[in-house]
Design an enzyme around this catalytic site. Sequence first.
Site, PDB file in Angstrom:
ATOM      1  N   GLY A  56       3.771  -8.640  -3.854  1.00 55.66           N
ATOM      2  CA  GLY A  56       2.396  -8.351  -3.968  1.00 55.66           C
ATOM      3  C   GLY A  56       1.847  -7.055  -4.440  1.00 55.66           C
ATOM      4  N   CYS A  57       0.720  -6.522  -4.232  1.00 57.91           N
ATOM      5  CA  CYS A  57       0.181  -5.345  -4.701  1.00 57.91           C
ATOM      6  C   CYS A  57       1.181  -4.216  -4.490  1.00 57.91           C
ATOM      7  CB  CYS A  57      -1.130  -5.173  -4.165  1.00 57.91           C
ATOM      8  SG  CYS A  57      -1.800  -3.559  -4.290  1.00 57.91           S
ATOM      9  N   PHE A  58       1.592  -3.404  -5.350  1.00 60.42           N
ATOM     10  CA  PHE A  58       2.465  -2.398  -5.185  1.00 60.42           C
ATOM     11  C   PHE A  58       2.025  -1.028  -4.525  1.00 60.42           C
ATOM     12  CE2 PHE A  58       1.758  -1.704 -10.065  1.00 60.42           C
ATOM     13  CZ  PHE A  58       0.517  -1.442 -10.133  1.00 60.42           C
ATOM     14  N   TRP A  59       0.598  -1.159  -4.283  1.00 58.82           N
ATOM     15  CA  TRP A  59       0.147   0.018  -3.569  1.00 58.82           C
ATOM     16  C   TRP A  59       0.555  -0.173  -2.158  1.00 58.82           C
ATOM     17  CZ3 TRP A  59      -5.774  -0.959  -4.761  1.00 58.82           C
ATOM     18  CH2 TRP A  59      -5.959  -0.385  -6.388  1.00 58.82           C
ATOM     19  N   TYR A 202      -9.805  -1.869  -0.268  1.00 58.20           N
ATOM     20  CA  TYR A 202      -8.676  -2.705  -0.360  1.00 58.20           C
ATOM     21  C   TYR A 202      -7.620  -1.987   0.599  1.00 58.20           C
ATOM     22  CZ  TYR A 202      -4.845  -5.399  -2.197  1.00 58.20           C
ATOM     23  OH  TYR A 202      -3.968  -6.021  -2.771  1.00 58.20           O
TER      24      TYR A 202
END
Length: 234
Positions: A56-59, A202
Site C-alpha cells: 500500500g502507501c509507502f508512507w 491521511y
Amino acid sequence: MIRRSTLHTMPLAALLMLGVSACQPVSAASGALPAPTVDARKTVAHGEQVAVLAGGCFWGIEAVFEHVKGVHRVIAGYSGGNADTAHYDEVSEGDTGHAESVQVHFDPAEISYGTLLQVFFSVALDPTERNRQGPDVGSQYRSVIFYGNAEQQRIAGAYIAQLGAAKSFPAPIVTQLAPLQAFYPAEAYHQHYFQLHPNNPYIVYNDAPKVAQLKQLFPALYQPDRQVVEVQLH
C-alpha cells in the site's frame, strides 16, 4: 477510485465517511503474529542487509520500519517496473508495473529478516487485500515481498505458508513473492513523510495507528522518533 493525492486535502469528516482507517491488519490473533519458524541465523558481526517490501502507501510502511530497532535507514520508492516510469505521477496511473515500496536497511546482528516480515504482516498491511490497501486502489498498492536472494525467498515463502496453515487471517494471503530487479527511490517530498507531516489527515487516520500498534505489539522492537537520515535520490 479516489487517488491519495485527493485524500490529502479532504476535510477530516469526509475522510471518516470514506473509512480511511480501514487500512489496518486483520490478523485473527489479538496480539502479534507468531515468529517465523524458518529464519536467517543471527549474525555476530554487524553489517547491513536490505529488504524491499510493498504493502500500500509507502508512507505508512516507511513509518513502521523507521520505528523498528535494528533498522538503520528506510527509503520510499518503487519496484516492479522500469526506470523510465519510476515517477509518482506515472506510477499513480497503475499501469507501470511498479508497486509503492520501501527499501529497509537493517543490521542482521540486531534483527532478522524473518522478524521484519513478522512486523510487516502483523502491523503494516492487510495481506488479504488484492491490488489495494484501504482507500488506495490499484496495482501500485499491491502487497509484494521483493526478495533479493534465495534465502529471502525461502524465508518469505515459508512464513506465508506458516501463516496460511495457522489461518492467521480470515481470508487467503494474496501477498506476492517476486524477485527484486531494481528499486528506485521516490521523489524527495515522499521521504520521511510520516515524521515531517504528522498532522496530515491521511497520516493521522491511516498510518499513525500502525505505528501505535507496533509499539503495543512489539515493545521490545519499538524505537521512538529519531532524526531523519538524508537519502541520495535520483
